[in-house]
Design a protein around this motif. Structure first.
Motif, PDB file in Angstrom:
ATOM      1  N   LYS A  32       0.846  -1.193   0.000  1.00 16.04           N
ATOM      2  CA  LYS A  32       0.000   0.000   0.000  1.00 16.04           C
ATOM      3  C   LYS A  32       0.881   1.242   0.000  1.00 16.04           C
ATOM      4  CE  LYS A  32      -3.793  -2.369   0.746  1.00 16.04           C
ATOM      5  NZ  LYS A  32      -4.350  -2.974  -0.410  1.00 16.04           N
ATOM      6  N   SER A  33       0.646   2.125  -0.953  1.00 18.99           N
ATOM      7  CA  SER A  33       1.355   3.399  -0.997  1.00 18.99           C
ATOM      8  C   SER A  33       0.736   4.338   0.035  1.00 18.99           C
ATOM      9  CB  SER A  33       1.252   4.014  -2.392  1.00 18.99           C
ATOM     10  OG  SER A  33       1.738   5.334  -2.372  1.00 18.99           O
ATOM     11  N   LEU A  34       1.552   4.796   0.965  1.00 22.41           N
ATOM     12  CA  LEU A  34       1.034   5.641   2.040  1.00 22.41           C
ATOM     13  C   LEU A  34       0.554   6.997   1.530  1.00 22.41           C
ATOM     14  CD1 LEU A  34       3.554   4.809   4.881  1.00 22.41           C
ATOM     15  CD2 LEU A  34       1.380   3.730   4.318  1.00 22.41           C
ATOM     16  N   ASP A  35       1.210   7.534   0.518  1.00 27.81           N
ATOM     17  CA  ASP A  35       0.761   8.810  -0.049  1.00 27.81           C
ATOM     18  C   ASP A  35      -0.653   8.693  -0.606  1.00 27.81           C
ATOM     19  OD1 ASP A  35       3.028  10.278   0.581  1.00 27.81           O
ATOM     20  OD2 ASP A  35       4.004   9.884  -1.342  1.00 27.81           O
ATOM     21  N   ASP A  36      -0.943   7.585  -1.309  1.00 24.18           N
ATOM     22  CA  ASP A  36      -2.286   7.384  -1.860  1.00 24.18           C
ATOM     23  C   ASP A  36      -3.336   7.242  -0.763  1.00 24.18           C
ATOM     24  OD1 ASP A  36      -1.282   7.481  -4.430  1.00 24.18           O
ATOM     25  OD2 ASP A  36      -1.262   5.294  -4.704  1.00 24.18           O
ATOM     26  N   VAL A  37      -3.015   6.445   0.248  1.00 19.09           N
ATOM     27  CA  VAL A  37      -3.955   6.233   1.356  1.00 19.09           C
ATOM     28  C   VAL A  37      -4.217   7.546   2.090  1.00 19.09           C
ATOM     29  CG1 VAL A  37      -4.284   5.061   3.569  1.00 19.09           C
ATOM     30  CG2 VAL A  37      -3.332   3.810   1.616  1.00 19.09           C
ATOM     31  N   ALA A  38      -3.149   8.297   2.379  1.00 13.37           N
ATOM     32  CA  ALA A  38      -3.302   9.562   3.102  1.00 13.37           C
ATOM     33  C   ALA A  38      -4.108  10.573   2.284  1.00 13.37           C
ATOM     34  CB  ALA A  38      -1.929  10.134   3.439  1.00 13.37           C
ATOM     35  N   ARG A  39      -3.855  10.629   0.984  1.00 12.41           N
ATOM     36  CA  ARG A  39      -4.590  11.563   0.125  1.00 12.41           C
ATOM     37  C   ARG A  39      -6.081  11.242   0.146  1.00 12.41           C
ATOM     38  NH1 ARG A  39      -1.206  11.935  -3.641  1.00 12.41           N
ATOM     39  NH2 ARG A  39      -1.605   9.947  -4.638  1.00 12.41           N
ATOM     40  N   ARG A  40      -6.418   9.967   0.058  1.00 10.60           N
ATOM     41  CA  ARG A  40      -7.836   9.569   0.067  1.00 10.60           C
ATOM     42  C   ARG A  40      -8.489   9.839   1.419  1.00 10.60           C
ATOM     43  NH1 ARG A  40      -7.661   3.931  -3.356  1.00 10.60           N
ATOM     44  NH2 ARG A  40      -6.952   4.906  -5.270  1.00 10.60           N
ATOM     45  N   ALA A  41      -7.714   9.701   2.490  1.00 10.07           N
ATOM     46  CA  ALA A  41      -8.251   9.928   3.829  1.00 10.07           C
ATOM     47  C   ALA A  41      -8.223  11.400   4.218  1.00 10.07           C
ATOM     48  CB  ALA A  41      -7.460   9.110   4.852  1.00 10.07           C
ATOM     49  N   GLY A  42      -7.508  12.222   3.434  1.00  6.53           N
ATOM     50  CA  GLY A  42      -7.413  13.644   3.741  1.00  6.53           C
ATOM     51  C   GLY A  42      -6.537  13.937   4.948  1.00  6.53           C
ATOM     52  N   VAL A  43      -5.508  13.120   5.145  1.00  7.71           N
ATOM     53  CA  VAL A  43      -4.599  13.307   6.281  1.00  7.71           C
ATOM     54  C   VAL A  43      -3.150  13.379   5.779  1.00  7.71           C
ATOM     55  CG1 VAL A  43      -6.134  12.119   7.904  1.00  7.71           C
ATOM     56  CG2 VAL A  43      -4.375  10.822   6.693  1.00  7.71           C
ATOM     57  N   ARG A  44      -2.265  13.750   6.701  1.00 12.56           N
ATOM     58  CA  ARG A  44      -0.843  13.801   6.383  1.00 12.56           C
ATOM     59  C   ARG A  44      -0.303  12.374   6.274  1.00 12.56           C
ATOM     60  NH1 ARG A  44       3.844  14.446   9.598  1.00 12.56           N
ATOM     61  NH2 ARG A  44       2.508  14.035  11.359  1.00 12.56           N
ATOM     62  N   THR A  45       0.666  12.148   5.380  1.00 11.29           N
ATOM     63  CA  THR A  45       1.256  10.820   5.191  1.00 11.29           C
ATOM     64  C   THR A  45       2.015  10.394   6.448  1.00 11.29           C
ATOM     65  OG1 THR A  45       1.522  11.233   2.821  1.00 11.29           O
ATOM     66  CG2 THR A  45       2.800   9.422   3.760  1.00 11.29           C
ATOM     67  N   PRO A  46       1.646   9.248   7.023  1.00  8.50           N
ATOM     68  CA  PRO A  46       2.356   8.777   8.218  1.00  8.50           C
ATOM     69  C   PRO A  46       3.697   8.146   7.836  1.00  8.50           C
ATOM     70  CG  PRO A  46       0.689   7.194   7.590  1.00  8.50           C
ATOM     71  CD  PRO A  46       0.550   8.362   6.651  1.00  8.50           C
ATOM     72  N   GLY A  47       4.583   8.006   8.792  1.00  5.71           N
ATOM     73  CA  GLY A  47       5.831   7.299   8.574  1.00  5.71           C
ATOM     74  C   GLY A  47       5.552   5.814   8.410  1.00  5.71           C
ATOM     75  N   ARG A  48       6.268   5.165   7.507  1.00  5.71           N
ATOM     76  CA  ARG A  48       5.963   3.760   7.229  1.00  5.71           C
ATOM     77  C   ARG A  48       6.281   2.854   8.411  1.00  5.71           C
ATOM     78  NH1 ARG A  48      10.332   1.358   3.036  1.00  5.71           N
ATOM     79  NH2 ARG A  48      12.153   1.616   4.353  1.00  5.71           N
ATOM     80  N   GLY A  49       7.342   3.139   9.126  1.00  5.96           N
ATOM     81  CA  GLY A  49       7.685   2.325  10.289  1.00  5.96           C
ATOM     82  C   GLY A  49       6.659   2.452  11.390  1.00  5.96           C
ATOM     83  N   GLU A  50       6.216   3.685  11.626  1.00  4.77           N
ATOM     84  CA  GLU A  50       5.219   3.923  12.664  1.00  4.77           C
ATOM     85  C   GLU A  50       3.882   3.274  12.299  1.00  4.77           C
ATOM     86  OE1 GLU A  50       6.970   6.479  11.210  1.00  4.77           O
ATOM     87  OE2 GLU A  50       8.424   6.756  12.821  1.00  4.77           O
ATOM     88  N   LEU A  51       3.486   3.388  11.038  1.00  4.95           N
ATOM     89  CA  LEU A  51       2.223   2.784  10.612  1.00  4.95           C
ATOM     90  C   LEU A  51       2.300   1.269  10.716  1.00  4.95           C
ATOM     91  CD1 LEU A  51      -0.625   3.057   9.502  1.00  4.95           C
ATOM     92  CD2 LEU A  51       0.355   2.952   7.214  1.00  4.95           C
TER      93      LEU A  51
END
Length: 128
Positions: free
Chosen positions: A85-104
């Protein structure tokens, strides 16, 4: 050869089962085994560390991130897939800032999911 043709006007057939592929079939090498080996990934990281190749600057930082991702991906058999899953795509759809991959990945694991940063893309995670 994976494909066999009897005549130029006949469709290609699988050599193992004889099933026709069709005139526009494309086949290539297909890997059906596990994608990751935890032992190999850990050995590669240990070797790089023993050679002094890992660190937090420049190429050493990139190699550290790559090897850490490979080790994390290989630790859980549920993540042995090519999907991520691309975090930028998920964050854009959710309307939030992109989280760090390790933290997520850590948060998903805490909630019972299989997850790890992936080596394929810098801002992506594998989930299972």
């Amino acid at each position: 050869r994976l494909l066999r043709r009897r005549r130029s006007n006949e469709s290609a057939r699988c050599r193992a089962c004889g099933e026709p592929f069709g005139a526009d079939a494309v086949a290539g090498p297909l890997w059906a085994g596990p994608l990751h080996s935890a032992a190999t990934a850990a050995a590669m990281r240990a070797d790089a560390e023993s050679r002094g190749w890992l660190g937090d600057r420049g190429h050493a930082r990139r190699l550290t991130r790559l090897l850490d991702a490979l080790v994390a991906e290989s630790e859980d058999a549920a993540l042995d897939a090519t999907l991520f899953k691309s975090l930028d795509d998920v964050a854009r759809r959710a309307g939030v800032r992109t989280p760090g991959r390790g933290e997520l990945a850590a948060e998903l694991k805490k909630r019972g999911w299989s997850a790890a940063p992936t080596h394929v893309e810098g801002k992506a995670v594998k989930t299972g």
